[in-house]
Motif scaffolding. Structure first.
Motif, PDB file in Angstrom:
ATOM      1  N   GLY A 193     -12.644   0.057  85.628  1.00  0.00           N
ATOM      2  CA  GLY A 193     -12.180   1.130  86.574  1.00  0.00           C
ATOM      3  C   GLY A 193     -12.402   0.833  88.074  1.00  0.00           C
ATOM      4  N   GLY A 222      -2.379 -11.717  93.096  1.00  0.00           N
ATOM      5  CA  GLY A 222      -3.472 -11.388  94.278  1.00  0.00           C
ATOM      6  C   GLY A 222      -3.311 -11.348  95.818  1.00  0.00           C
ATOM      7  N   LEU A 244      -0.190  -6.493  96.932  1.00  0.00           N
ATOM      8  CA  LEU A 244       0.967  -5.731  96.746  1.00  0.00           C
ATOM      9  C   LEU A 244       1.262  -5.351  95.445  1.00  0.00           C
ATOM     10  CD1 LEU A 244       3.214  -8.412  98.788  1.00  0.00           C
ATOM     11  CD2 LEU A 244       1.711  -6.629  99.842  1.00  0.00           C
ATOM     12  N   GLY A 245       0.532  -5.396  94.559  1.00  0.00           N
ATOM     13  CA  GLY A 245       1.109  -4.660  93.349  1.00  0.00           C
ATOM     14  C   GLY A 245       1.195  -3.378  93.149  1.00  0.00           C
ATOM     15  N   TYR A 281      -7.519  -7.544  85.581  1.00  0.00           N
ATOM     16  CA  TYR A 281      -8.861  -7.172  86.086  1.00  0.00           C
ATOM     17  C   TYR A 281      -9.407  -6.088  84.991  1.00  0.00           C
ATOM     18  CZ  TYR A 281      -6.445  -8.034  90.437  1.00  0.00           C
ATOM     19  OH  TYR A 281      -5.679  -8.753  91.435  1.00  0.00           O
ATOM     20  N   TYR A 300      -4.928  -5.416 100.076  1.00  0.00           N
ATOM     21  CA  TYR A 300      -6.388  -5.398  99.453  1.00  0.00           C
ATOM     22  C   TYR A 300      -6.333  -5.812  98.127  1.00  0.00           C
ATOM     23  CZ  TYR A 300     -10.579  -3.932  97.369  1.00  0.00           C
ATOM     24  OH  TYR A 300     -11.774  -3.805  96.725  1.00  0.00           O
ATOM     25  N   SER A 301      -7.045  -6.868  97.857  1.00  0.00           N
ATOM     26  CA  SER A 301      -7.300  -7.632  96.632  1.00  0.00           C
ATOM     27  C   SER A 301      -8.469  -8.290  96.166  1.00  0.00           C
ATOM     28  CB  SER A 301      -5.992  -8.692  96.393  1.00  0.00           C
ATOM     29  OG  SER A 301      -6.332  -9.422  95.320  1.00  0.00           O
ATOM     30  N   THR A 302      -8.826  -8.037  95.239  1.00  0.00           N
ATOM     31  CA  THR A 302     -10.254  -8.608  94.558  1.00  0.00           C
ATOM     32  C   THR A 302     -10.010  -9.779  93.701  1.00  0.00           C
ATOM     33  OG1 THR A 302     -10.399  -7.232  92.636  1.00  0.00           O
ATOM     34  CG2 THR A 302     -11.584  -6.398  94.725  1.00  0.00           C
ATOM     35  N   ASN A 342      -2.199  -6.267  86.223  1.00  0.00           N
ATOM     36  CA  ASN A 342      -3.521  -5.907  86.892  1.00  0.00           C
ATOM     37  C   ASN A 342      -4.223  -5.763  85.479  1.00  0.00           C
ATOM     38  OD1 ASN A 342      -2.743  -5.767  89.399  1.00  0.00           O
ATOM     39  ND2 ASN A 342      -2.583  -3.619  89.499  1.00  0.00           N
TER      40      ASN A 342
HETATM   41  N1  ADP Z   1      -6.304  -1.943  86.000  1.00  0.00           N
HETATM   42  C1  ADP Z   1      -7.422  -2.015  86.822  1.00  0.00           C
HETATM   43  N2  ADP Z   1      -8.631  -2.274  86.920  1.00  0.00           N
HETATM   44  C2  ADP Z   1      -9.571  -2.501  87.668  1.00  0.00           C
HETATM   45  N3  ADP Z   1      -9.309  -2.927  88.857  1.00  0.00           N
HETATM   46  C3  ADP Z   1      -7.814  -2.794  89.173  1.00  0.00           C
HETATM   47  C4  ADP Z   1      -6.853  -2.531  88.355  1.00  0.00           C
HETATM   48  N4  ADP Z   1      -5.719  -2.607  88.908  1.00  0.00           N
HETATM   49  C5  ADP Z   1      -5.990  -3.010  90.013  1.00  0.00           C
HETATM   50  N5  ADP Z   1      -7.344  -3.173  90.265  1.00  0.00           N
HETATM   51  C6  ADP Z   1      -7.980  -3.465  91.582  1.00  0.00           C
HETATM   52  O1  ADP Z   1      -7.054  -3.122  92.526  1.00  0.00           O
HETATM   53  C7  ADP Z   1      -6.686  -4.166  93.573  1.00  0.00           C
HETATM   54  C8  ADP Z   1      -5.422  -4.093  94.170  1.00  0.00           C
HETATM   55  O2  ADP Z   1      -4.345  -4.234  93.081  1.00  0.00           O
HETATM   56  P1  ADP Z   1      -2.927  -4.738  93.384  1.00  0.00           P
HETATM   57  O3  ADP Z   1      -2.486  -4.010  94.374  1.00  0.00           O
HETATM   58  O4  ADP Z   1      -2.113  -4.834  92.097  1.00  0.00           O
HETATM   59  O5  ADP Z   1      -3.077  -6.245  93.978  1.00  0.00           O
HETATM   60  P2  ADP Z   1      -3.552  -7.543  93.662  1.00  0.00           P
HETATM   61  O6  ADP Z   1      -3.257  -7.431  92.040  1.00  0.00           O
HETATM   62  O7  ADP Z   1      -2.454  -8.576  94.080  1.00  0.00           O
HETATM   63  O8  ADP Z   1      -5.059  -7.697  93.673  1.00  0.00           O
HETATM   64  C9  ADP Z   1      -7.123  -5.392  92.568  1.00  0.00           C
HETATM   65  O9  ADP Z   1      -7.219  -6.691  93.250  1.00  0.00           O
HETATM   66  C10 ADP Z   1      -8.113  -4.777  91.832  1.00  0.00           C
HETATM   67  O10 ADP Z   1      -9.431  -5.088  92.431  1.00  0.00           O
END
Ligand code: ADP
Ligand code: MG
Lengths: 152, 132
Positions: A89, A114, A117-118, A64, A101-103, A60
């Motif tokens: 943030g 993505g 599930l992280g 991100y 949920y993922s961006t 992450n």
């Molecule tokens: N350190 C971070 N900084 C900014 N956004 C984050 C961070 N970690 C996670 N996110 C946001 O949270 C969402 C969900 O994260 P996660 O559950 O790990 O799923 P994935 O990585 O598969 O999208 C990410 O898609 C991102 O939008």
């Protein structure tokens, strides 16, 4: 007067820098953390859970964030992983924590990340789990694995 | 199943780690999504079957203490990834068959699925869907 209990002694502290978008190195902090915990003789269950938590948190930060650091703390009764980054943030932490949920952009999906599930998986493998985030400032995740506590 | 037997059955080659040919993998998990591997596999020594060849595949296999990685569809990792796997003691195999056929052959030969973690991700409403 009872004196406050002494804090659990610190057995190990490691600080790792994580660079944004560095896909060549992404995952190497987690493999390092695993080696450190194995060297301390931690149980396979604790090592696996901490490694999985670290991997998702590290990915992450790489995918991100603007970069940051991961701190590994091993105390007598717990393993703690602290992930802190320099931004951007997360606007809605509850939403981001929902499974599915993922961006993630396409290039991250092409690498097998993505699925959204992280964070869920980090939480599932931790005994204590907390995310604090402020848009424009950054995100701090604290994941704690308690030793000697049965895990289900 | 021994890695050597698995390679023979599939016509797969050892990319690295041929010295571990006698290693047994008892169960397997197939995925291109690394998050699924991290979320669902709970045993150690599992065979990872994947079409993904990034360095992260090998790092995931390492932190999950998996038995070996089998690349399908003729995918081949970079030299840096191969060297990393060699250093980490993770055998890599490559098969030209696709994922479906590879899994079918291995299942038929008695290699069973890795036990899946009873995850809260298995929501009563069905599989997790992307949020709108
Ligand atoms: N350190 C971070 N900084 C900014 N956004 C984050 C961070 N970690 C996670 N996110 C946001 O949270 C969402 C969900 O994260 P996660 O559950 O790990 O799923 P994935 O990585 O598969 O999208 C990410 O898609 C991102 O939008
Ligand atoms: Mg993630």
């Amino acid at each position: 007067m009872t004196s406050p209990q002494a804090p659990p002694a610190l057995r190990l502290r490691r600080i790792y820098e994580v660079a944004p978008r560095d896909l060549d190195r992404a995952g190497t902090v987690s493999t390092e953390v695993r080696r450190e915990l194995l060297a301390l003789g931690m149980s396979p269950d604790v090592v696996r859970r901490a490694s999985v938590v670290c991997f998702e948190g590290e990915m992450n930060m790489v995918l991100y964030s603007e970069g940051g650091r991961i701190i590994l703390l091993v105390k007598e009764d717990r393993v703690e992983l602290l992930f802190s980054d320099r931004g951007p943030g997360i606007a809605d932490v509850d939403l981001a924590s929902q499974p599915g949920y993922s961006t993630a952009p396409d290039w991250a999906r092409e690498l097998g990340f993505g699925a959204g599930l992280g964070i869920t998986n980090m939480e599932q493998n931790s005994d204590l789990f907390k995310i604090r985030s402020r848009v424009g400032k950054g995100t701090v995740v604290r994941a704690t694995i308690l030793l000697g506590v049965p895990f289900f | 199943m021994k890695l050597a037997d698995l390679a023979g059955l599939l016509g797969a080659e050892f990319v690295t780690g041929a010295e571990h040919a006698e290693r047994e993998v008892t169960r397997a998990f197939a995925a291109d999504l690394l998050s699924d591997v991290l979320a669902m596999v709970q045993e150690e020594g599992v065979l990872l079957i994947t079409g993904m060849t990034t360095p992260q595949v090998v790092r995931v296999a390492e932190v999950m203490n998996m038995g070996a990685v089998l690349f399908v569809r003729g995918k081949y990792p970079t030299q840096a990834t191969v060297e990393y796997a060699a250093g980490a003691g993770i055998p890599l195999l490559a098969a030209s068959r696709d994922m479906y056929e590879t899994c079918g052959l291995l299942y038929q030969a008695g290699l069973r699925p890795a036990k899946r973690k009873g995850f809260r991700l298995d929501l009563p409403s069905g599989p997790a869907r992307p949020a709108a």
